[in-house]
Design an enzyme around this catalytic site. Sequence first.
Site, PDB file in Angstrom:
ATOM      1  N   GLY A 181       0.811  -1.226   0.000  1.00 49.96           N
ATOM      2  CA  GLY A 181       0.000   0.000   0.000  1.00 49.96           C
ATOM      3  C   GLY A 181       0.838   1.267   0.000  1.00 49.96           C
ATOM      4  O   GLY A 181       0.348   2.328   0.395  1.00 49.96           O
ATOM      5  N   TYR A 230     -11.230  -3.325  13.345  1.00 45.62           N
ATOM      6  CA  TYR A 230      -9.934  -2.668  13.105  1.00 45.62           C
ATOM      7  C   TYR A 230      -9.007  -2.819  14.314  1.00 45.62           C
ATOM      8  O   TYR A 230      -7.835  -3.171  14.166  1.00 45.62           O
ATOM      9  CB  TYR A 230     -10.200  -1.192  12.804  1.00 45.62           C
ATOM     10  CG  TYR A 230      -8.984  -0.377  12.449  1.00 45.62           C
ATOM     11  CD1 TYR A 230      -8.442  -0.425  11.163  1.00 45.62           C
ATOM     12  CD2 TYR A 230      -8.388   0.467  13.380  1.00 45.62           C
ATOM     13  CE1 TYR A 230      -7.332   0.350  10.830  1.00 45.62           C
ATOM     14  CE2 TYR A 230      -7.290   1.240  13.057  1.00 45.62           C
ATOM     15  CZ  TYR A 230      -6.764   1.186  11.783  1.00 45.62           C
ATOM     16  OH  TYR A 230      -5.670   1.956  11.459  1.00 45.62           O
ATOM     17  N   ILE A 275      -2.903  10.588  12.378  1.00 50.09           N
ATOM     18  CA  ILE A 275      -1.934  11.064  11.397  1.00 50.09           C
ATOM     19  C   ILE A 275      -2.689  11.786  10.283  1.00 50.09           C
ATOM     20  O   ILE A 275      -3.734  11.304   9.827  1.00 50.09           O
ATOM     21  CB  ILE A 275      -1.134   9.868  10.801  1.00 50.09           C
ATOM     22  CG1 ILE A 275      -0.430   9.067  11.918  1.00 50.09           C
ATOM     23  CG2 ILE A 275      -0.144  10.343   9.736  1.00 50.09           C
ATOM     24  CD1 ILE A 275       0.593   9.809  12.745  1.00 50.09           C
TER      25      ILE A 275
HETATM   26  P1  NAI Z   1      -4.610   4.954   3.034  1.00 49.08           P
HETATM   27  O1  NAI Z   1      -6.001   4.510   2.892  1.00 49.08           O
HETATM   28  O2  NAI Z   1      -4.226   6.325   2.564  1.00 49.08           O
HETATM   29  O3  NAI Z   1      -3.635   3.908   2.358  1.00 49.08           O
HETATM   30  C1  NAI Z   1      -3.852   2.539   2.461  1.00 49.08           C
HETATM   31  C2  NAI Z   1      -3.093   1.847   1.358  1.00 49.08           C
HETATM   32  O4  NAI Z   1      -3.372   0.470   1.469  1.00 49.08           O
HETATM   33  C3  NAI Z   1      -3.486   2.285  -0.034  1.00 49.08           C
HETATM   34  O5  NAI Z   1      -2.332   2.678  -0.724  1.00 49.08           O
HETATM   35  C4  NAI Z   1      -4.068   1.039  -0.695  1.00 49.08           C
HETATM   36  O6  NAI Z   1      -3.532   0.854  -1.977  1.00 49.08           O
HETATM   37  C5  NAI Z   1      -3.583  -0.063   0.197  1.00 49.08           C
HETATM   38  N1  NAI Z   1      -4.550  -1.157   0.300  1.00 49.08           N
HETATM   39  C6  NAI Z   1      -5.772  -1.134   0.876  1.00 49.08           C
HETATM   40  N2  NAI Z   1      -6.359  -2.328   0.782  1.00 49.08           N
HETATM   41  C7  NAI Z   1      -5.459  -3.136   0.134  1.00 49.08           C
HETATM   42  C8  NAI Z   1      -5.470  -4.504  -0.248  1.00 49.08           C
HETATM   43  N3  NAI Z   1      -6.515  -5.300   0.004  1.00 49.08           N
HETATM   44  N4  NAI Z   1      -4.389  -4.984  -0.895  1.00 49.08           N
HETATM   45  C9  NAI Z   1      -3.327  -4.202  -1.156  1.00 49.08           C
HETATM   46  N5  NAI Z   1      -3.251  -2.905  -0.810  1.00 49.08           N
HETATM   47  C10 NAI Z   1      -4.308  -2.396  -0.163  1.00 49.08           C
HETATM   48  O7  NAI Z   1      -4.239   4.769   4.588  1.00 49.08           O
HETATM   49  P2  NAI Z   1      -3.163   5.467   5.560  1.00 49.08           P
HETATM   50  O8  NAI Z   1      -3.884   6.436   6.415  1.00 49.08           O
HETATM   51  O9  NAI Z   1      -1.977   5.916   4.812  1.00 49.08           O
HETATM   52  O10 NAI Z   1      -2.801   4.214   6.492  1.00 49.08           O
HETATM   53  C11 NAI Z   1      -1.708   3.355   6.260  1.00 49.08           C
HETATM   54  C12 NAI Z   1      -1.609   2.375   7.407  1.00 49.08           C
HETATM   55  O11 NAI Z   1      -1.468   3.076   8.642  1.00 49.08           O
HETATM   56  C13 NAI Z   1      -2.858   1.503   7.566  1.00 49.08           C
HETATM   57  O12 NAI Z   1      -2.473   0.196   7.962  1.00 49.08           O
HETATM   58  C14 NAI Z   1      -3.613   2.183   8.686  1.00 49.08           C
HETATM   59  O13 NAI Z   1      -4.443   1.294   9.367  1.00 49.08           O
HETATM   60  C15 NAI Z   1      -2.465   2.656   9.555  1.00 49.08           C
HETATM   61  N6  NAI Z   1      -2.802   3.749  10.456  1.00 49.08           N
HETATM   62  C16 NAI Z   1      -3.228   4.968   9.978  1.00 49.08           C
HETATM   63  C17 NAI Z   1      -3.534   5.997  10.856  1.00 49.08           C
HETATM   64  C18 NAI Z   1      -3.972   7.342  10.376  1.00 49.08           C
HETATM   65  O14 NAI Z   1      -4.280   8.213  11.208  1.00 49.08           O
HETATM   66  N7  NAI Z   1      -3.994   7.630   9.086  1.00 49.08           N
HETATM   67  C19 NAI Z   1      -3.446   5.799  12.301  1.00 49.08           C
HETATM   68  C20 NAI Z   1      -2.997   4.483  12.702  1.00 49.08           C
HETATM   69  C21 NAI Z   1      -2.683   3.514  11.797  1.00 49.08           C
END
Ligand code: NAI
Length: 245
Positions: A14, A155, A188
């Site tokens: 991702g 989650y 974040i």
């Molecule tokens: P985002 O939604 O911007 O990015 C998620 C990425 O995961 C995307 O690039 C997408 O291509 C990929 N993805 C989603 N489902 C997929 C699948 N089935 N197979 C392959 N790729 C897949 O999310 P963000 O905010 O950048 O989060 C990244 C990580 O950080 C996640 O694991 C999220 O749970 C974690 N996180 C985020 C927080 C936040 O405040 N944004 C806080 C705590 C954890």
Amino acid sequence: MESILQGKTVVVTGGVRGIGQAIGALCAQKGANIAVPYLGVDPAPALEQFRSFGVKAEAYECNVADFNATKAVCDKIVADFGGVDGLVNNAGITADKLIMRMTEEDFDKVIAVNLKGAFNMVKHLTQTFMRQRGGAIVNISSVVGLMGNAGQINYSASKAGLIGLTKTVARELSSRGVTCNAVAPGFIATAMTDALTPEQQDAIKKQIPLGFIGHAEDVAKAVVFFLENRYVTGEVIKVDGGMYI
Ligand code: NAI
């Protein structure tokens, strides 16, 4: 001082937007080649950013929840890059609802991507790491995996599960020089938080002792700490502005 990531290959699931893109960019800046399994997002802008640091970067469309698809992609990455030195399990989704309203499908799909997705990637790259007698795995958990959060039973369970997975992989692979750690971000700034009203953002900031929402780069720095440090394993670092002390 040259980073030990120079000339290495790091897989960031991702890693085409948000936190994953920031992780890929910081690794690329330190000279690592980047391979990105992704789904549902145009990978071109992120690949262009990574390549601007003079490294090789490729994206592979793949659902990380799919065991066989991840096997095919891991094999392809190893063949394309000649090995893998780091794995960052960043791909994640949410499907928030209170338990009264949450469906079986909501529960299963979040566990499948966030938890089984990490298992799939570790499983399929373990042989490569063991053969190389080295490697670093970093799983992106969340503070809600440590503290729980109303409306996120699926989650928070997936993110808590990642911590158990992290500690077990750390124990199983340490004799081969492979480390496994987790980063637990709090709030974040992403497209999701940008869409909140100023009032909603203020309510969030009140829960954070440092008083502001973090940046993807703050998470990326913690990930790179683990990728570069060969003597830390089984650890969880919170990057949450003190939200869960
Ligand atoms: P985002 O939604 O911007 O990015 C998620 C990425 O995961 C995307 O690039 C997408 O291509 C990929 N993805 C989603 N489902 C997929 C699948 N089935 N197979 C392959 N790729 C897949 O999310 P963000 O905010 O950048 O989060 C990244 C990580 O950080 C996640 O694991 C999220 O749970 C974690 N996180 C985020 C927080 C936040 O405040 N944004 C806080 C705590 C954890």
